[in-house]
Motif scaffolding. Structure first.
Motif, PDB file in Angstrom:
ATOM      1  N   GLY A 268     -17.084  -9.833  14.025  1.00  0.00           N
ATOM      2  CA  GLY A 268     -17.296  -9.198  12.732  1.00  0.00           C
ATOM      3  C   GLY A 268     -16.411  -7.985  12.533  1.00  0.00           C
ATOM      4  N   PHE A 269     -16.467  -7.417  11.337  1.00  0.00           N
ATOM      5  CA  PHE A 269     -15.787  -6.155  11.034  1.00  0.00           C
ATOM      6  C   PHE A 269     -16.445  -5.526   9.820  1.00  0.00           C
ATOM      7  CE2 PHE A 269     -13.405  -9.458   8.809  1.00  0.00           C
ATOM      8  CZ  PHE A 269     -13.087  -8.916   7.581  1.00  0.00           C
ATOM      9  N   ASN A 270     -16.093  -4.280   9.563  1.00  0.00           N
ATOM     10  CA  ASN A 270     -16.766  -3.519   8.511  1.00  0.00           C
ATOM     11  C   ASN A 270     -16.164  -3.713   7.122  1.00  0.00           C
ATOM     12  OD1 ASN A 270     -18.506  -2.487  10.403  1.00  0.00           O
ATOM     13  ND2 ASN A 270     -17.569  -0.452  10.490  1.00  0.00           N
TER      14      ASN A 270
ATOM     15  N   SER B  13     -21.797   0.157  11.598  1.00  0.00           N
ATOM     16  CA  SER B  13     -22.017  -1.225  11.165  1.00  0.00           C
ATOM     17  C   SER B  13     -23.494  -1.533  11.018  1.00  0.00           C
ATOM     18  CB  SER B  13     -21.407  -2.193  12.183  1.00  0.00           C
ATOM     19  OG  SER B  13     -20.040  -1.953  12.375  1.00  0.00           O
ATOM     20  N   SER B  14     -23.823  -2.205   9.927  1.00  0.00           N
ATOM     21  CA  SER B  14     -25.197  -2.655   9.707  1.00  0.00           C
ATOM     22  C   SER B  14     -25.164  -3.867   8.794  1.00  0.00           C
ATOM     23  CB  SER B  14     -26.051  -1.551   9.072  1.00  0.00           C
ATOM     24  OG  SER B  14     -25.731  -1.398   7.699  1.00  0.00           O
TER      25      SER B  14
ATOM     26  N   THR C  70     -18.421  -0.770  14.329  1.00  0.00           N
ATOM     27  CA  THR C  70     -18.744   0.463  15.048  1.00  0.00           C
ATOM     28  C   THR C  70     -20.225   0.492  15.397  1.00  0.00           C
ATOM     29  OG1 THR C  70     -19.001   1.545  12.888  1.00  0.00           O
ATOM     30  CG2 THR C  70     -16.907   1.877  14.038  1.00  0.00           C
ATOM     31  N   GLY C  71     -20.557   1.316  16.390  1.00  0.00           N
ATOM     32  CA  GLY C  71     -21.952   1.432  16.808  1.00  0.00           C
ATOM     33  C   GLY C  71     -22.146   0.860  18.197  1.00  0.00           C
TER      34      GLY C  71
ATOM     35  N   GLY D 120     -20.671   1.297   2.713  1.00  0.00           N
ATOM     36  CA  GLY D 120     -20.432   2.052   3.941  1.00  0.00           C
ATOM     37  C   GLY D 120     -19.331   3.080   3.837  1.00  0.00           C
ATOM     38  N   LEU D 121     -18.493   2.980   2.792  1.00  0.00           N
ATOM     39  CA  LEU D 121     -17.441   3.966   2.553  1.00  0.00           C
ATOM     40  C   LEU D 121     -17.962   5.058   1.621  1.00  0.00           C
ATOM     41  CD1 LEU D 121     -14.352   1.622   2.080  1.00  0.00           C
ATOM     42  CD2 LEU D 121     -14.806   3.145   4.009  1.00  0.00           C
TER      43      LEU D 121
END
Length: 217
Positions: free
Chosen positions: A185-187, A72-73, A116-117, A57-58
């Motif tokens: 949760g978190f990324n 976020s996924s 996020t999202g 994701g980065l």
């Protein structure tokens, strides 16, 4: 009109070099690589826990201390099974332990990307603490606070700094989220060590050289 002399120029260069070296030493940091999540207590994982340290994701899908993280996924973030919200509401703690390496390393802070999202902002971590350890058993508090809630668009990290400690393990203790009754949760999370000495020493050397030239002038 003020005349700039060689002496004053050398002194200014010395001062600038010293100030810049000190500032860089205080603010810069080096990414601790090879971090792995070794345990999770209080809940299971609906999205893979490995996602929070592998850089997914980065930019370039590589771990970093900065950069904008994608929304976020399941491919780039962690979230718990749907019992976590109830556990947090009951005052329980969800703890994630990370190993930084095999020997104690200097630790001065971390970067944290919350969820996020549109469907993920309320599951993000709100209140938490971070402990450090050299044996993986006894942890001492390094930080306690509140993370900012993630937004509906991709975003950068929250940067947390604290006094230097020696650590082989760190433990993130999650005590609340942003309202979701089922999950948390978190990324991504990444950890920061002191910078390599070369850049700071070079700048300090420039300053000291300027001082030496000033004295001989």
């Amino acid at each position: 009109m003020m005349k700039l002399t060689t002496k004053s120029l050398l002194l200014s260069t010395a001062t600038f070099g010293l100030m810049l070296g000190v500032a860089q030493n205080a603010q810069a940091g080096r990414l601790i690589t090879g971090v792995t999540a070794t345990s999770l207590t209080g809940t299971g994982s609906n999205w893979a826990l490995a996602n929070v340290t592998n850089g997914s994701g980065l930019p370039g899908n590589q771990p970093s201390l900065g950069g904008v993280h994608a929304l976020s996924s399941s491919a780039n973030a962690w979230r718990s099974f749907n019992t976590a919200g109830a556990q947090l509401a009951a005052g329980n703690v969800i703890s994630i332990t990370f190993q930084l390496g095999t020997i104690p390393t200097d630790l001065i802070g971390f970067s944290f990307w919350n969820t996020t999202g549109a469907d993920s902002t309320t599951i993000g971590v709100r209140n938490a603490s971070l402990g450090y350890s050299t044996n993986g058993t006894t942890f001492t508090s390094a930080w306690t606070g509140t993370f900012a809630q993630g937004g509906t668009t991709p975003g950068g990290p929250e940067l947390i700094n604290f006094n230097l400690v020696k650590a082989t393990y760190v433990r993130l203790n999650i005590t609340s989220n942003y309202g979701d009754g089922q999950r948390v949760g978190f990324n991504e999370i990444s950890f920061k060590s002191i910078p390599e000495p070369s850049a700071s020493l070079a700048l300090l050397g420039l300053g000291l050289a300027g001082v030496g030239l000033r004295k001989r002038a």
